[in-house]
Design a protein around this motif. Structure first.
Motif, PDB file in Angstrom:
ATOM      1  N   GLY A  13       0.825  -1.203   0.000  1.00  0.00           N
ATOM      2  CA  GLY A  13       0.000   0.000   0.000  1.00  0.00           C
ATOM      3  C   GLY A  13       0.856   1.249   0.000  1.00  0.00           C
ATOM      4  N   VAL A  14       2.008   1.170   0.645  1.00  0.00           N
ATOM      5  CA  VAL A  14       2.938   2.290   0.693  1.00  0.00           C
ATOM      6  C   VAL A  14       4.355   1.748   0.765  1.00  0.00           C
ATOM      7  N   VAL A  15       5.282   2.443   0.101  1.00  0.00           N
ATOM      8  CA  VAL A  15       6.705   2.118   0.158  1.00  0.00           C
ATOM      9  C   VAL A  15       7.427   3.411   0.513  1.00  0.00           C
ATOM     10  N   VAL A  16       8.268   3.349   1.553  1.00  0.00           N
ATOM     11  CA  VAL A  16       9.029   4.527   1.984  1.00  0.00           C
ATOM     12  C   VAL A  16      10.509   4.226   1.797  1.00  0.00           C
ATOM     13  N   VAL A  17      11.244   5.177   1.208  1.00  0.00           N
ATOM     14  CA  VAL A  17      12.677   5.026   0.986  1.00  0.00           C
ATOM     15  C   VAL A  17      13.401   5.996   1.920  1.00  0.00           C
ATOM     16  N   MET A 102       2.760   5.769  -2.851  1.00  0.00           N
ATOM     17  CA  MET A 102       1.511   5.182  -2.372  1.00  0.00           C
ATOM     18  C   MET A 102       0.745   4.805  -3.628  1.00  0.00           C
ATOM     19  N   GLY A 103       0.899   3.553  -4.040  1.00  0.00           N
ATOM     20  CA  GLY A 103       0.367   3.146  -5.338  1.00  0.00           C
ATOM     21  C   GLY A 103       1.176   3.838  -6.420  1.00  0.00           C
ATOM     22  N   GLU A 104       0.507   4.536  -7.316  1.00  0.00           N
ATOM     23  CA  GLU A 104       1.200   5.272  -8.381  1.00  0.00           C
ATOM     24  C   GLU A 104       1.570   6.690  -7.955  1.00  0.00           C
ATOM     25  N   GLU A 105       1.094   7.100  -6.796  1.00  0.00           N
ATOM     26  CA  GLU A 105       1.328   8.456  -6.303  1.00  0.00           C
ATOM     27  C   GLU A 105       2.719   8.572  -5.679  1.00  0.00           C
TER      28      GLU A 105
END
Length: 162
Positions: A13-17, A102-105
């Motif tokens: 749902g979300v990826v944080v770098v 967040m998805g494509e955002e």
């Protein structure tokens, strides 16, 4: 490895770098434990492999952040990983959030912070449940109120008569 990363980028749902340079092993284990508690995960992967895995995925916008010592935090819940990473970055200056998706955002650092302030899935479900339950408890109170009022009036009349 590329396939596994691709699956992460596809289903999260979300990826944080973030950059994690200077974090001790104990601090990284603490971060992993906090992320595990909310149903998320932390992954350190080679940037080159992560960029290959991102090709054609909704989160492809995070490829620009994959330089240096990066760590990926992700969760199925769209806000859980962002909440943990935001809180951890505030408590530990060695962890620097670069951005995320967040998805494509695409999310910049401020965007990750805004997502972290959103209510989690569990909080939203609790709010919905309380909204659904409130009218029912109001109706039950309204139905029960006249009976208790009548009982109170009868009790008062009985006391005066005695």
């Amino acid at each position: 490895m590329v396939e596994e990363l691709g699956q992460i980028f596809e289903s999260s749902g979300v990826v944080v770098v973030a950059h994690y340079e200077g974090l001790t092993v104990a601090e990284m284990q603490d971060l992993r434990a906090q992320m595990r508690d909310v149903g998320g995960s932390v992954r350190v992967a080679k940037n080159r492999l992560a960029k290959i895995a991102l090709e054609g995925k909704p989160a492809a916008s995070i490829a620009q952040y994959l330089t240096g010592m990066t760590v990926l935090a992700y969760s199925e819940d769209p806000v859980a990983a962002a909440k943990v990473m935001d809180k951890y970055a505030k408590d530990n200056e060695k962890l620097v959030i670069l951005g995320g998706a967040m998805g494509e955002e695409a999310l910049d650092t401020a965007g990750v912070g805004r997502v972290a302030k959103m209510p989690s899935r569990e909080e939203l479900l609790a709010q919905i449940a309380s909204c659904i339950g409130a009218p029912a408890s109001n109706i039950a109170g309204a139905i029960g109120a006249p009976a208790s009022n009548i009982a109170s009036i009868l009790s008062t009349i009985e006391e005066k008569a005695a």
